[in-house]
Write a protein that holds these residues in place. Sequence first.
Motif, PDB file in Angstrom:
ATOM      1  N   ARG A  79       0.808  -1.232   0.000  1.00  0.00           N
ATOM      2  CA  ARG A  79       0.000   0.000   0.000  1.00  0.00           C
ATOM      3  C   ARG A  79       0.834   1.273   0.000  1.00  0.00           C
ATOM      4  NH1 ARG A  79      -3.896  -0.790  -2.653  1.00  0.00           N
ATOM      5  NH2 ARG A  79      -3.750  -3.030  -2.761  1.00  0.00           N
ATOM      6  N   ASP A 130      -1.510   6.201 -16.279  1.00  0.00           N
ATOM      7  CA  ASP A 130      -2.417   5.061 -16.499  1.00  0.00           C
ATOM      8  C   ASP A 130      -3.350   5.307 -17.688  1.00  0.00           C
ATOM      9  OD1 ASP A 130      -1.264   3.888 -14.300  1.00  0.00           O
ATOM     10  OD2 ASP A 130      -2.935   4.261 -12.929  1.00  0.00           O
ATOM     11  N   GLY A 188       2.925   1.891  -5.288  1.00  0.00           N
ATOM     12  CA  GLY A 188       1.877   2.294  -6.238  1.00  0.00           C
ATOM     13  C   GLY A 188       2.472   2.959  -7.472  1.00  0.00           C
ATOM     14  N   ARG A 205      -0.209   9.860 -11.677  1.00  0.00           N
ATOM     15  CA  ARG A 205      -0.530   8.441 -11.866  1.00  0.00           C
ATOM     16  C   ARG A 205      -1.684   8.289 -12.856  1.00  0.00           C
ATOM     17  NH1 ARG A 205      -1.821   3.765  -8.392  1.00  0.00           N
ATOM     18  NH2 ARG A 205      -1.800   4.881  -6.420  1.00  0.00           N
ATOM     19  N   GLY A 217      -9.853  -3.132 -11.098  1.00  0.00           N
ATOM     20  CA  GLY A 217      -8.591  -2.713 -11.688  1.00  0.00           C
ATOM     21  C   GLY A 217      -8.758  -1.546 -12.637  1.00  0.00           C
ATOM     22  N   ALA A 249       3.410  -1.154 -15.154  1.00  0.00           N
ATOM     23  CA  ALA A 249       2.145  -1.579 -15.779  1.00  0.00           C
ATOM     24  C   ALA A 249       1.972  -0.971 -17.171  1.00  0.00           C
ATOM     25  CB  ALA A 249       0.966  -1.188 -14.895  1.00  0.00           C
TER      26      ALA A 249
HETATM   27  O1   DC Z   1      -5.436  -0.163  -8.115  1.00  0.00           O
HETATM   28  P1   DC Z   1      -4.047   0.084  -7.587  1.00  0.00           P
HETATM   29  O2   DC Z   1      -3.827   1.512  -7.150  1.00  0.00           O
HETATM   30  O3   DC Z   1      -3.669  -0.906  -6.515  1.00  0.00           O
HETATM   31  O4   DC Z   1      -3.054  -0.203  -8.840  1.00  0.00           O
HETATM   32  C1   DC Z   1      -1.682   0.119  -8.794  1.00  0.00           C
HETATM   33  C2   DC Z   1      -1.180   0.369 -10.209  1.00  0.00           C
HETATM   34  O5   DC Z   1      -1.240  -0.843 -10.968  1.00  0.00           O
HETATM   35  C3   DC Z   1      -1.990   1.397 -11.012  1.00  0.00           C
HETATM   36  O6   DC Z   1      -1.475   2.704 -10.898  1.00  0.00           O
HETATM   37  C4   DC Z   1      -1.870   0.914 -12.428  1.00  0.00           C
HETATM   38  C5   DC Z   1      -1.616  -0.574 -12.303  1.00  0.00           C
HETATM   39  N1   DC Z   1      -2.785  -1.377 -12.659  1.00  0.00           N
HETATM   40  C6   DC Z   1      -3.002  -1.590 -14.008  1.00  0.00           C
HETATM   41  O7   DC Z   1      -2.296  -1.051 -14.846  1.00  0.00           O
HETATM   42  N2   DC Z   1      -4.015  -2.401 -14.401  1.00  0.00           N
HETATM   43  C7   DC Z   1      -4.826  -2.971 -13.510  1.00  0.00           C
HETATM   44  N3   DC Z   1      -5.808  -3.769 -13.929  1.00  0.00           N
HETATM   45  C8   DC Z   1      -4.638  -2.732 -12.130  1.00  0.00           C
HETATM   46  C9   DC Z   1      -3.605  -1.910 -11.730  1.00  0.00           C
END
Ligand code: DC
Length: 232
Positions: A93, A186, A98, A182, A131, A105
């Motif tokens: 966490r 993303d 993160g 972030r 997610g 990712a």
């Molecule tokens: O939901 P989270 O904050 O725990 O996720 C952490 C990171 O993981 C988020 O910034 C992007 C990546 N992530 C992703 O790319 N695809 C997902 N399905 C879940 C998380």
Amino acid sequence: MIAAIPVITVDGPSGVGKGTTASLLSNHLGWHLLDSGAIYRSLALKVLKTDSEISDVIKLVELAERLDLNFKSVIGEPTLVYLDGECVNQELRTESCGSIASIIASIPEVRAALLQRQIQFRQAPGLVADGRDMGTVVFTDAQIKFYLTASPQERAKRRHKQLKNKGIDANIRALEKEIGARDARDSNRKVSPLVPADDAIIIDTSDLSIDEVFRFCIDIIGKAGIKANLNR
Ligand code: DC
């Protein structure tokens, strides 16, 4: 033809309440729960623990494929995440975990290496998956797709409160900046960007309590004819 195991997806950026909503829905339905962010965070933690370079894609893929990751869940209790046999819920966490999760990712090879692990969570009687790309990439045939949003200010406020409850003093402006960075990463990445699926139900949670979000979802689930699993 055998009917596919039902899936409900809950996508959205961080701090919109999707983890809590997904967990409440899975408890209510008696279905399995996939916190896909925990998988990316676990890989990030492994990267940190092994001092790996986040630019070394071959190494990242190797770590992703070999990730010794287990989830232990009991209905009504938080899921416990074990990396290399050790419970890592607290470590996952942290802000650094993160941020690194968000960076790695965005690498297509890493996402591909973690895809099958996520698909395997689809088990009877059903799955609630939370997610960023659950409804757009991993479970495109999900019965219901929710997409939660909230203003960055509200999300920073919630994160600030969470940290304060843990005795951590954070700067709300810095949190807002981190959330913005972030989100941008993303949402703008080439593979599986954070976008609502075309058939997603979008819920702005800025002015809603968790209970209100939960009730709203349950209403939609009920209207779709999905029933809770009573054999548990
Ligand atoms: O939901 P989270 O904050 O725990 O996720 C952490 C990171 O993981 C988020 O910034 C992007 C990546 N992530 C992703 O790319 N695809 C997902 N399905 C879940 C998380």
